[in-house]
Design an enzyme around this catalytic site. Structure first.
Site, mmCIF file in Angstrom:
data_model
loop_
_atom_site.group_PDB
_atom_site.id
_atom_site.type_symbol
_atom_site.label_atom_id
_atom_site.label_comp_id
_atom_site.label_asym_id
_atom_site.label_seq_id
_atom_site.Cartn_x
_atom_site.Cartn_y
_atom_site.Cartn_z
ATOM 1 N N ALA A 1 -78.031 -93.936 -33.998
ATOM 2 C CA ALA A 1 -79.425 -94.386 -33.929
ATOM 3 C C ALA A 1 -80.245 -93.373 -33.141
ATOM 4 C CB ALA A 1 -79.480 -95.746 -33.236
ATOM 5 N N GLU B 1 -70.898 -95.892 -37.664
ATOM 6 C CA GLU B 1 -71.070 -97.204 -38.312
ATOM 7 C C GLU B 1 -71.467 -97.042 -39.784
ATOM 8 O OE1 GLU B 1 -73.629 -98.619 -35.052
ATOM 9 O OE2 GLU B 1 -72.356 -100.400 -35.004
ATOM 10 N N GLU C 1 -71.699 -95.976 -27.690
ATOM 11 C CA GLU C 1 -72.856 -96.773 -27.255
ATOM 12 C C GLU C 1 -72.732 -97.274 -25.819
ATOM 13 O OE1 GLU C 1 -71.574 -96.825 -30.265
ATOM 14 O OE2 GLU C 1 -73.102 -97.225 -31.796
HETATM 15 N N1 3HC Z 1 -81.004 -89.949 -30.682
HETATM 16 C C1 3HC Z 1 -82.029 -89.127 -30.419
HETATM 17 N N2 3HC Z 1 -81.875 -87.839 -30.065
HETATM 18 C C2 3HC Z 1 -80.632 -87.375 -29.987
HETATM 19 C C3 3HC Z 1 -79.516 -88.168 -30.244
HETATM 20 C C4 3HC Z 1 -79.735 -89.516 -30.606
HETATM 21 N N3 3HC Z 1 -78.740 -90.353 -30.904
HETATM 22 N N4 3HC Z 1 -78.403 -87.431 -30.080
HETATM 23 C C5 3HC Z 1 -78.817 -86.201 -29.721
HETATM 24 N N5 3HC Z 1 -80.161 -86.163 -29.672
HETATM 25 C C6 3HC Z 1 -81.011 -84.998 -29.395
HETATM 26 C C7 3HC Z 1 -80.867 -84.535 -27.949
HETATM 27 O O1 3HC Z 1 -81.750 -85.223 -27.116
HETATM 28 C C8 3HC Z 1 -81.240 -83.069 -28.072
HETATM 29 O O2 3HC Z 1 -82.622 -82.996 -28.133
HETATM 30 P P1 3HC Z 1 -83.412 -81.742 -27.472
HETATM 31 O O3 3HC Z 1 -82.865 -80.549 -28.178
HETATM 32 O O4 3HC Z 1 -84.830 -82.059 -27.755
HETATM 33 O O5 3HC Z 1 -83.063 -81.783 -26.018
HETATM 34 C C9 3HC Z 1 -80.685 -82.691 -29.445
HETATM 35 O O6 3HC Z 1 -80.524 -83.919 -30.160
HETATM 36 C C10 3HC Z 1 -79.327 -81.998 -29.405
HETATM 37 O O7 3HC Z 1 -78.472 -82.753 -28.586
HETATM 38 P P2 3HC Z 1 -77.610 -82.085 -27.417
HETATM 39 O O8 3HC Z 1 -78.424 -81.084 -26.678
HETATM 40 O O9 3HC Z 1 -77.003 -83.186 -26.656
HETATM 41 O O10 3HC Z 1 -76.530 -81.296 -28.288
HETATM 42 P P3 3HC Z 1 -74.963 -81.234 -28.106
HETATM 43 O O11 3HC Z 1 -74.442 -80.460 -29.241
HETATM 44 O O12 3HC Z 1 -74.622 -80.820 -26.716
HETATM 45 O O13 3HC Z 1 -74.435 -82.749 -28.239
HETATM 46 C C11 3HC Z 1 -74.175 -84.916 -29.241
HETATM 47 C C12 3HC Z 1 -74.602 -83.447 -29.426
HETATM 48 C C13 3HC Z 1 -72.676 -85.003 -28.953
HETATM 49 C C14 3HC Z 1 -74.529 -85.663 -30.480
HETATM 50 C C15 3HC Z 1 -74.939 -85.514 -28.010
HETATM 51 O O14 3HC Z 1 -76.319 -85.254 -28.173
HETATM 52 C C16 3HC Z 1 -74.772 -86.994 -27.872
HETATM 53 O O15 3HC Z 1 -73.818 -87.445 -27.277
HETATM 54 N N6 3HC Z 1 -75.743 -87.791 -28.394
HETATM 55 C C17 3HC Z 1 -75.768 -89.209 -28.223
HETATM 56 C C18 3HC Z 1 -74.819 -89.891 -29.171
HETATM 57 C C19 3HC Z 1 -74.931 -91.392 -29.021
HETATM 58 O O16 3HC Z 1 -74.952 -91.928 -27.941
HETATM 59 N N7 3HC Z 1 -75.006 -92.081 -30.163
HETATM 60 C C20 3HC Z 1 -75.160 -93.482 -30.169
HETATM 61 C C21 3HC Z 1 -76.610 -93.803 -30.301
HETATM 62 S S1 3HC Z 1 -76.913 -95.507 -30.100
HETATM 63 C C22 3HC Z 1 -76.525 -96.186 -31.604
HETATM 64 O O17 3HC Z 1 -76.128 -95.513 -32.503
HETATM 65 C C23 3HC Z 1 -76.770 -97.645 -31.690
HETATM 66 C C24 3HC Z 1 -76.193 -98.247 -32.918
HETATM 67 O O18 3HC Z 1 -74.932 -98.780 -32.633
HETATM 68 C C25 3HC Z 1 -77.061 -99.353 -33.438
#
Ligand code: 3HC
Length: 702
Positions: A62, A104, A125
């Site tokens: 998400a 998912e 999450e």
């Molecule tokens: N939503 C919005 N922005 C995101 C994102 C997300 N889920 N994941 C990454 N980004 C953005 C980062 O903020 C960053 O933005 P920026 O360049 O403007 O600073 C850009 O994408 C690149 O991310 P990273 O700098 O972190 O790049 P890496 O390669 O180091 O890492 C990653 C990539 C492993 C995907 C890491 O960004 C990460 O862990 N992201 C979060 C993943 C996460 O928590 N997903 C679950 C989301 S909640 C969900 O899905 C709810 C659902 O169950 C309903």
């Protein structure tokens, strides 16, 4: 733009999630996926559907930024449910990481093919204070089993494609291009007449779930890094997959998700995620400033810091030259580095070949000249200004033009050190935290003369070695240690007032800190702080508050390493309350005429937090920190502050309130005097209704 691209390959439609950089499932993607699925299902020429991602990710889940603004329909769960209901088989082609909602989506597909290079498939999450809310808690247990799913969901840790194949999460590992492999897989389904295989159709055999699994998991949570709520709800959601039919389980998942979504812990964890990334942005350094190329690193000093720093670079694949003045010290440092690499091999963390490569990348020397070709030289000697300036004079004479010269100092004046060279623009501070190969924080200190590209180089290097670089201006202790000084000073005051070291540490650890301040000081060595107090001018008040600590250092009680400090330590290094020490503190309090009153846990936490906040606000006002979130990032990545509490500045703004904080600080000033003088920024913001989050962003460190 966030969307879904569609390519038709004969009777297979390939839908590509496309939202650079990581295909977050923003509104446009959800809408696009829903529409593309409907179109593919309606098209009689299409017999199967493949879903994949653009670029390096399948999808990172998400779009977290939408949590704040609210999600516009269609919801992700709704899109995935619709996809799973598709009458035509849907195959996920996992081209890159699939996290959270991204995984998912894959779980809602009927089959999964993955590239062998995919290293992250997971439901993280919990790490941002929520739970998988688009069916993940109900589908994953049905696909890989309840126990394995519970572990993945509660830890939030991802697994590799190979592990996913072993677990039954992935049906096939692709040889060659993963989309081609998924299309082939889809054609095999078409030819064999195999239809959709829906996770939701599977029932979980409750009798096969180990007895007491969920209670045991709840009991094992302890101090989970995501705080008290999310892990519990994750467990409850997986439990629902066992006791409820699929649809009811989904409903329960959504209720449990809703409980978490607005919680302060989730808000804090999501803030921390973005704060960490924001730290890399330096307002006056745009994309036109190119970091210098760093292909080799030189390190001066093979003590604890020098060896830790060397390891951090060796681990990232960079060649390191390390210099010491005496053979014995050099040998000791090199042995320590090699032992750590070998133990990583022995523990299976790295391969034997990788271990050999890292060792071979290390070149020890007794000659400064050995560093003349290094692109980046980091001085990591004893924290003494005269010694450091002398070394920088020498480095100036031997370093190649354009080399970045960094000092690993935690308190000293980087400008004075830079002035010892004829190239102060190449000089930057790199304050590593011990153990330097483990701790994530790297405070990058921008001196008066530091050039933009030297600073950008230090920040790029931080990222390359897996650290979180945060910029600080020059002042005593920079951001982190200057705040720590204020906090530790208050701890000393409370000990004198009658709180025991265990009471202080217990209160702060119960609140969420990884380690209480007295245990931390014992671990770092009380002699370290003592030495700093000897080296620098400090107020009479601080000297008074530290009198008993300085006295015990004089007695040889330096903390853990001498078997005693604020606590005593047995062979197992576990801390034990020391009545003798407590009596000494009481005696000192009596000598100073400090009335005894045992502060309560709540007061202990409040005073520590407010001192951090007040000093942090002052640091922000002086432009030493660029933004409040940088201060929080420093505390979360370097000082064991719990991420689910957001950091001291986030607490001030979002939990305490700036006006309340300023009033409380003034209240403590009445009782304890000048060390509690309120930071003017707090007063100004309290009066104007302004935000810490907006303060400082335009300021640049000197
Ligand atoms: N939503 C919005 N922005 C995101 C994102 C997300 N889920 N994941 C990454 N980004 C953005 C980062 O903020 C960053 O933005 P920026 O360049 O403007 O600073 C850009 O994408 C690149 O991310 P990273 O700098 O972190 O790049 P890496 O390669 O180091 O890492 C990653 C990539 C492993 C995907 C890491 O960004 C990460 O862990 N992201 C979060 C993943 C996460 O928590 N997903 C679950 C989301 S909640 C969900 O899905 C709810 C659902 O169950 C309903």
């Amino acid at each position: 733009m966030a969307k879904v691209e569609v390519e038709t390959r004969g009777d297979v439609a390939v839908l590509k999630l496309s939202n650079s950089p990581v295909n977050a499932l923003a509104h446009g993607v959800r809408e696009g996926l829903q529409a593309a699925l409907a179109a593919a299902n309606a098209d009689p020429a299409i017999m199967a559907i493949v879903v994949t991602g653009e670029g390096r990710a399948f999808s990172a889940g998400a779009d977290i930024t939408e949590f704040r603004s609210g999600m516009k329909p269609p919801g992700l769960g709704q899109v995935i449910d619709g996809m799973e209901a598709s009458g035509k088989p849907v195959v996920a082609a996992l081209n890159g990481l699939a996290l959270g909602g991204g995984l998912e989506v894959a779980l809602g597909c009927h089959y999964r093919v993955a590239s062998p290079a995919v290293s992250q498939l997971g439901l993280p999450e919990v790490k941002i204070g929520i739970l998988p809310g688009a069916g993940g808690t109900q589908r994953l247990p049905r696909i890989i089993g309840v126990e394995a799913a519970l572990d993945m969901i509660v830890s939030g840790n991802p697994i590799t494609a190979a592990a996913a194949a072993r677990a039954g999460l992935v049906d096939r590992i692709a040889e060659g291009n993963v989309v081609d492999a998924a299309v082939t897989f889809a054609r095999e389904l078409i030819v064999s007449g195999t239809g959709p295989r829906r996770a939701s159709d599977k029932t979980i055999d409750a009798a096969a779930v180990p007895a007491g699994l969920f209670d045991k998991k709840r009991a094992s949570l302890g101090r989970h890094p995501s705080g008290p709520l999310a892990p519990k709800n994750c467990i409850a959601a997986v439990e629902a997959s066992v006791v409820l039919p699929f649809r009811d389980g989904l409903k329960r998942e959504r209720e449990l998700f809703a409980e978490l979504a607005g919680s302060p812990y989730a808000r804090a964890l999501q803030y921390a995620f973005f704060a960490e990334r924001q730290a890399a942005n330096i307002p006056d350094i745009g994309a036109e400033v190119k970091p210098r190329e760093v292909k080799s690193v030189g390190i001066v000093g093979a003590g604890t810091m020098g060896t830790g720093i060397a390891l951090a670079f060796l681990n990232a694949g960079l060649p390191v030259r390390i210099v010491e003045t005496a053979q014995a010290a050099l040998d000791k440092g090199v042995a320590r580095i090699r032992e750590t690499i070998e133990s990583n091999v022995a523990r299976g963390r790295i391969s034997a070949d990788e271990g050999k490569l890292r060792s071979a990348n290390l070149t020890p020397s007794l000659e400064f000249k050995a560093l003349s070709a290094s692109d980046l030289i980091i001085e990591a000697v004893f924290e003494k200004l005269a010694l450091k300036t002398q070394i920088f004079g020498k480095l100036d004479a031997i370093a190649k033009p354009g080399a970045v010269l960094a000092t690993n100092t935690s308190t000293l004046d980087v400008d004075t050190i830079a002035a010892a060279t004829k190239r102060p623009d190449d000089v930057v501070g790199m304050n590593f935290f011990s153990p330097a190969n483990v701790m994530r924080l790297l405070e990058v200190v921008r001196g008066k003369a530091t050039s933009k590209d030297a600073l950008a180089t230090a920040m790029a290097v931080a990222k390359r070695i897996g650290k979180v670089g945060v910029v600080s201006g020059v002042c005593f202790g920079f951001i982190g240690n200057r705040m720590l000084e204020a906090y530790l000073e208050e701890v000393q005051a409370m000990l004198l007032e009658g709180a025991t070291p265990s009471e202080v540490d217990g209160a702060l650890e119960a609140w969420g800190l990884a380690m209480g301040p007295n245990a931390m000081m014992d671990m770092a060595g009380l002699d370290v702080g003592h030495h700093i107090r000897q080296e620098h001018q400090i107020s009479d008040e601080r000297r008074r508050l530290y009198r008993f600590t300085d006295a015990i250092v004089g007695m040889g009680r330096h903390g853990q390493k001498t078997g005693g400090g604020y606590y005593k330590y047995g062979g197992d290094r576990k801390r034990q309350a020391d009545p003798e020490m407590e009596a000494m503190i009481r005696a000192e309090a009596a000598a100073q005429g400090v009335a005894q009153r045992r502060p309560e846990a709540e007061e202990i936490v409040e005073r520590c937090l407010l001192r951090l906040i007040n000093e942090g606000a002052q640091i922000l006002d002086e432009g030493i920190a660029m933004r409040a979130s940088d201060i929080d990032t420093i505390y979360l990545t370097g000082y064991g502050f719990p991420a689910w509490r957001g950091g001291p500045m986030w607490q001030a703004e979002n939990i305490i309130g700036l006006k309340v904080a300023a009033d409380k600080i003034r209240g403590y000033e009445k009782v304890h005097g000048a060390r509690w003088t309120v930071a003017p920024l707090l007063d100004r913001l309290a009066a104007s209704g302004g935000k810490l989050a907006d303060a400082g962003a335009e300021q640049k460190p000197a």
